[in-house]
Enzyme design. Structure first.
Site, PDB file in Angstrom:
ATOM      1  N   GLU A   1      -9.091 -13.394  -4.326  1.00 18.18           N
ATOM      2  CA  GLU A   1      -8.542 -13.129  -2.991  1.00 18.18           C
ATOM      3  C   GLU A   1      -8.804 -14.311  -2.057  1.00 18.18           C
ATOM      4  OE1 GLU A   1      -6.553 -10.561  -2.079  1.00 18.18           O
ATOM      5  OE2 GLU A   1      -6.625 -10.236  -4.245  1.00 18.18           O
TER       6      GLU A   1
ATOM      7  N   TRP B   1      -6.292 -16.817  -2.976  1.00 16.58           N
ATOM      8  CA  TRP B   1      -4.962 -16.577  -2.397  1.00 16.58           C
ATOM      9  C   TRP B   1      -4.882 -17.141  -0.981  1.00 16.58           C
ATOM     10  CZ3 TRP B   1      -0.315 -15.201  -4.194  1.00 16.58           C
ATOM     11  CH2 TRP B   1       0.658 -14.826  -3.280  1.00 16.58           C
TER      12      TRP B   1
ATOM     13  N   TRP C   1      20.188  -9.440   8.054  1.00 15.01           N
ATOM     14  CA  TRP C   1      19.254  -8.597   8.796  1.00 15.01           C
ATOM     15  C   TRP C   1      19.995  -7.725   9.804  1.00 15.01           C
ATOM     16  CZ3 TRP C   1      14.971  -8.868   6.249  1.00 15.01           C
ATOM     17  CH2 TRP C   1      14.509 -10.086   5.722  1.00 15.01           C
TER      18      TRP C   1
ATOM     19  N   ASN D   1      -5.614  -4.054   3.868  1.00 15.27           N
ATOM     20  CA  ASN D   1      -4.718  -4.935   3.127  1.00 15.27           C
ATOM     21  C   ASN D   1      -3.591  -4.177   2.426  1.00 15.27           C
ATOM     22  OD1 ASN D   1      -4.048  -7.591   1.796  1.00 15.27           O
ATOM     23  ND2 ASN D   1      -4.505  -6.367  -0.016  1.00 15.27           N
TER      24      ASN D   1
ATOM     25  N   TRP E   1      11.666 -10.775   8.627  1.00 13.74           N
ATOM     26  CA  TRP E   1      10.226 -10.877   8.431  1.00 13.74           C
ATOM     27  C   TRP E   1       9.547 -11.669   9.546  1.00 13.74           C
ATOM     28  CZ3 TRP E   1       8.105 -15.723   8.119  1.00 13.74           C
ATOM     29  CH2 TRP E   1       8.932 -16.781   7.743  1.00 13.74           C
TER      30      TRP E   1
ATOM     31  N   TRP F   1       3.960 -12.547   4.537  1.00 16.19           N
ATOM     32  CA  TRP F   1       5.216 -11.933   4.954  1.00 16.19           C
ATOM     33  C   TRP F   1       6.360 -12.380   4.061  1.00 16.19           C
ATOM     34  CZ3 TRP F   1       6.798  -7.988   7.878  1.00 16.19           C
ATOM     35  CH2 TRP F   1       5.850  -7.386   8.717  1.00 16.19           C
TER      36      TRP F   1
END
Length: 487
Positions: free
Chosen positions: A280, A283, A311, A346, A364, A387
Site C-alpha cells: 500500500e 502504491w 459525461w 479506503n 472524475w 480517481w
C-alpha cells in the site's frame, strides 16, 4: 545584519517534510555547523499548489507541533506568507543567509517552481540544495528495462523494493541554533480553519511528528495482524490512518515499512500481512512516480481515449453525492464520514468514487476536486491516480466495465450495518436485511423503523440496473474511439 562568511545562516525551507527525525535537509543543515533558519512559507499564489480546506486545518496543527519541537531545542519556526521566491529573498536580505536547504517536492508545478527558484538564487551566489525526504525513491530512478517509467504497479513495486535501500535512521537533533532576529508571522492570523461553514469540529486527529508515531504504534498493535482482510471492513479500526501524516511528511515512508517488517520478523504479525501493508505504501509511491513522469494526468485522462467519455455532469446528482443524499446507504455513509472527519475508509472511497463516475456519469475531475478540498490526507498524486484508476482511465486501472453494485458492496463489507448506522443514523432502526437497500423494505418495516423514504431518507437518485446499462453504453463510445485509433 552583517555576518562573517563562516557564520552565515542556512535557510531550512520546510514544506511537506514537517518533522525533525529522518529529515535529510535538516541533517545536512546541521552538518554545516552554522546557524539554521527554519522557515515555512504559505504560498497561495498557485491554484495547483493550493491545499484544500481540510488540508489547511491539518497544516495549522502540524506547523504548531513543529514549532513546539523546534522551541524545545532552542530554535523556532519562522512563518512567512506570500510568493515563495520573494519571501526567501526577503529572509536572505534580512539575515545574510547564503544557502537554502530543502527536501524536494515532485508534483509537476512544485517541481518546476523549485527549479526556477534554485536557478535564480544560485545565479546570485545563494547555494540551493535539495534532497528526497518524502518518497522511498526519487521519481525517475525506478525505470523498466527500456529505461521508461513503469505503467503497471506490480513490476514497479518489485523493482522499487529490489533497487532501493532505506537510508540510515537520523534522530532529531538535541539542539538547534537559530538567530533571534528574523520576524515570524502569527499563525493565528492565517485563518487556516475552514469557514462558511467550519465543518472541522469532528476532526479527531493529532497532527505532527508525535501524532504520526502514535498512529504507527497503534496500527502495529491493532490492525496489522489481520490487515489484508480488516482493511476492507469500514466499521473496523484496521487501517493505519497514516496517510495524512505521510502527506505532510511528519514521518518518513521508510519508518512504517521497517516497523511492519520488524513486527513480522519478531513473529508479532504474519509476514504476508506486513508485505500487504508495504504494498500500500508502494502504491502511494507508484502514484507519485506516475504523476512526475506524466504531469498531464492532473487534467487529462492517462489513457487519452477516455477523454471522449460522454459525461452527464448533472449538478443535482453531484450535490446529492457530496452531501451523502444519494439514497444508497453505503455511499451516503462514506460521504458523511468524509464531511464529519476529513477522512474516508479506503474501501468506501472506491465505492463512492465508482458511484459518482459510473452510476452518475459525473467527470472524475469533479470528484477529485471535492476530495482534494475535504480530505485531510489529500495528496495530488494519490488523489489523481486513484480517481483515474476507478474511472478506468488511469495506469494499471480497474476496467471501466467493473461497476460496483453499491448495495452488494454494502452487504459484503458492512454486513452487520455498523458503519451505515453510525453515519446514516436515520436508518438505525432498519433491519440488516433491508439496511443497504431500504427502498426494498416492506412498508410496515419502514414504518416500524420510523423511516419515510423521500422525507427522512432519500430514494435512490438512480436505479442501479439503469445506471449500469448507461455506463456501459458510455464505455462503448470510448471503445469505439480506441478502435478507431488502431488500438
Amino acid at each position: 545584519m552583517t555576518t562573517e562568511a563562516g557564520d552565515c545562516p542556512v535557510i531550512l525551507w520546510f514544506r511537506q517534510d514537517l518533522r525533525l527525525a529522518d529529515n535529510p535537509a535538516l541533517v545536512h543543515a546541521v552538518a554545516t555547523d552554522r546557524p539554521i533558519l527554519p522557515v515555512y512559507i504559505l504560498d497561495q499564489g498557485s491554484a495547483a499548489l493550493q491545499p484544500g480546506a481540510a488540508s489547511l486545518w491539518w497544516l495549522d496543527k502540524s506547523l504548531r507541533a513543529l514549532d513546539a519541537s523546534l522551541r524545545a531545542r532552542g530554535s523556532r519556526l519562522i512563518l512567512r506568507r506570500g510568493d515563495s521566491e520573494a519571501e526567501l529573498r526577503r529572509l536572505i536580505d534580512e539575515t545574510d543567509a547564503d544557502a537554502v536547504f530543502l527536501n524536494r517536492r515532485f508534483e509537476p508545478d512544485a517541481f518546476a517552481r523549485d527549479a526556477d527558484i534554485a536557478h535564480a538564487l544560485q545565479a546570485e551566489g545563494v547555494d540551493c540544495k535539495g534532497w528526497n525526504g518524502t518518497l522511498l525513491a526519487r521519481p525517475g530512478s525506478v525505470l523498466n528495462g527500456s529505461g521508461q517509467p513503469y505503467r503497471v504497479f506490480t513490476p514497479f513495486h518489485r523493482t522499487l523494493l529490489a533497487t532501493t535501500v532505506a537510508p540510515p535512521h537520523a534522530a532529531a537533533p538535541d539542539a538547534l541554533a537559530t538567530p533571534p532576529e528574523p520576524a515570524s508571522e502569527d499563525i493565528n492570523a492565517w485563518g487556516l480553519h475552514p469557514t462558511r461553514p467550519d465543518w472541522s469540529g469532528g476532526f479527531d486527529w493529532t497532527p505532527g511528528e508525535a501524532g504520526a508515531q502514535a498512529a504507527l504504534t497503534a496500527f502495529l498493535s491493532r490492525g496489522l495482524k489481520s490487515y489484508s482482510a480488516g482493511r476492507d471492513i469500514p466499521a473496523e479500526l484496521a487501517t493505519s490512518r497514516l496517510s495524512p501524516h505521510l502527506h505532510f511528511g511528519e514521518i518518513s515512508p521508510w519508518r512504517p515499512i521497517e516497523a511492519a517488517r520488524s513486527a513480522a520478523a519478531d513473529g508479532r504479525v504474519p509476514a504476508a500481512e506486513a508485505e500487504k501493508f508495504v504494498a500500500e505504501i508502494g502504491w502511494r509511491e507508484f502514484s507519485a512516480h506516475l504523476l512526475h513522469a506524466f504531469p498531464q494526468m492532473t487534467d487529462t485522462a492517462f489513457r487519452p481515449e477516455y477523454d471522449a467519455m460522454p459525461w452527464r455532469n448533472n449538478a443535482a446528482d453531484l450535490e446529492a453525492w457530496k452531501r451523502g443524499r444519494t439514497g444508497y446507504p453505503i455511499v451516503d455513509a462514506g460521504m458523511r464520514e468524509l464531511w464529519a472527519t476529513g477522512f474516508m475508509h479506503n474501501r468506501v472511497r472506491m465505492i463512492v468514487a465508482s458511484f459518482l463516475v459510473k452510476h452518475l456519469l459525473v467527470d472524475w475531475r469533479a470528484g477529485e476536486a471535492w476530495f482534494r478540498d475535504t480530505l485531510v490526507d489529500a495528496d495530488l498524486a494519490s488523489n489523481v491516480q486513484n480517481w483515474q484508476w476507478v474511472a478506468g482511465s488511469g495506469a494499471d486501472a480497474s476496467p471501466y466495465f467493473r461497476i460496483f453494485n453499491p448495495t452488494a458492496q454494502g452487504r459484503k463489507f458492512d454486513a452487520d450495518g455498523r458503519y451505515v448506522r453510525r453515519w446514516v443514523p436515520e436508518l438505525r432502526g432498519v433491519p440488516d436485511r433491508w439496511l443497504h437497500a431500504p427502498w426494498t423494505a416492506p412498508p410496515e418495516v419502514l414504518r416500524d423503523a420510523r423511516v419515510s423514504l423521500g422525507a427522512d431518507y432519500p430514494r435512490p437518485v438512480v436505479d442501479h440496473d439503469l445506471a449500469r446499462k448507461r455506463a456501459l453504453e458510455a464505455l462503448g463510445i470510448v471503445v469505439a474511439r480506441r478502435a478507431g485509433q488502431g488500438d
